[in-house]
Design a protein around this motif. Structure first.
Motif, mmCIF file in Angstrom:
data_model
loop_
_atom_site.group_PDB
_atom_site.id
_atom_site.type_symbol
_atom_site.label_atom_id
_atom_site.label_comp_id
_atom_site.label_asym_id
_atom_site.label_seq_id
_atom_site.Cartn_x
_atom_site.Cartn_y
_atom_site.Cartn_z
ATOM 1 N N GLU A 1 0.833 -1.209 0.000
ATOM 2 C CA GLU A 1 0.000 0.000 0.000
ATOM 3 C C GLU A 1 0.862 1.252 0.000
ATOM 4 O O GLU A 1 0.509 2.250 -0.620
ATOM 5 N N VAL B 1 2.148 1.913 -3.551
ATOM 6 C CA VAL B 1 1.067 2.435 -4.391
ATOM 7 C C VAL B 1 0.789 3.896 -4.031
ATOM 8 O O VAL B 1 0.636 4.748 -4.913
ATOM 9 N N ALA B 2 0.757 4.201 -2.746
ATOM 10 C CA ALA B 2 0.510 5.583 -2.310
ATOM 11 C C ALA B 2 1.639 6.513 -2.757
ATOM 12 O O ALA B 2 1.382 7.649 -3.186
ATOM 13 N N LEU C 1 3.604 6.120 -5.399
ATOM 14 C CA LEU C 1 3.488 6.305 -6.843
ATOM 15 C C LEU C 1 2.328 7.244 -7.165
ATOM 16 O O LEU C 1 2.441 8.099 -8.050
ATOM 17 N N HIS C 2 1.238 7.113 -6.447
ATOM 18 C CA HIS C 2 0.087 7.992 -6.656
ATOM 19 C C HIS C 2 0.465 9.446 -6.363
ATOM 20 O O HIS C 2 0.119 10.351 -7.130
ATOM 21 N N GLU C 3 1.179 9.688 -5.290
ATOM 22 C CA GLU C 3 1.636 11.041 -4.958
ATOM 23 C C GLU C 3 2.587 11.586 -6.021
ATOM 24 O O GLU C 3 2.534 12.766 -6.362
ATOM 25 N N ARG C 4 3.425 10.719 -6.549
ATOM 26 C CA ARG C 4 4.362 11.130 -7.596
ATOM 27 C C ARG C 4 3.618 11.531 -8.871
ATOM 28 O O ARG C 4 3.949 12.546 -9.506
ATOM 29 N N ILE C 5 2.596 10.772 -9.229
ATOM 30 C CA ILE C 5 1.799 11.090 -10.415
ATOM 31 C C ILE C 5 1.071 12.411 -10.217
ATOM 32 O O ILE C 5 1.061 13.274 -11.102
ATOM 33 N N LEU C 6 0.468 12.605 -9.037
ATOM 34 C CA LEU C 6 -0.241 13.856 -8.759
ATOM 35 C C LEU C 6 0.716 15.045 -8.761
ATOM 36 O O LEU C 6 0.359 16.128 -9.237
ATOM 37 N N PHE D 1 -7.040 18.415 -6.215
ATOM 38 C CA PHE D 1 -7.380 17.001 -6.367
ATOM 39 C C PHE D 1 -8.300 16.605 -5.232
ATOM 40 O O PHE D 1 -8.025 16.893 -4.073
#
Length: 93
Positions: free
Chosen positions: A58, A61-62, A64-69, A92
């Motif tokens: 988790e 994934v979190a 990577l999600h922060e990096r994309i945002l 967001f």
């Protein structure tokens, strides 16, 4: 883009109640149900390299999600004045 057509005589309301279904008449380009032209702006950036893992945690994934945002936010901030959105802020939810 479609525009709503308002029935001032109540014909659509009467038909909708008779058939027990909401009826609408989409009116677009040239008075036809063809959408009007709208400008679409799309920006692309460098790809984000991701290491493939069979069972990511988790936290991974979190992260990577922060990096994309963060990349999307940086792209928006870099180009927002060119689009006339200099006073806008990206949020967001």
């Amino acid at each position: 883009m479609m525009h709503a057509w308002f029935d001032r005589w109540g014909i659509m309301r009467s038909l909708s109640r008779y058939f027990r279904i909401s009826l609408l008449l989409p009116v677009g380009r040239f008075g036809l149900p063809i959408p009007r032209r709208a400008n679409i702006t799309m920006l692309t950036s460098v790809p984000i390299q991701v290491e493939r893992r069979p069972h990511p945690t988790e936290e991974e994934v979190a992260a990577l999600h922060e990096r994309i945002l963060a990349e999307v936010r940086a792209l928006f901030e870099a180009h927002k004045s060119a689009l006339g959105w200099a006073n806008k802020r990206l949020v967001f939810v």
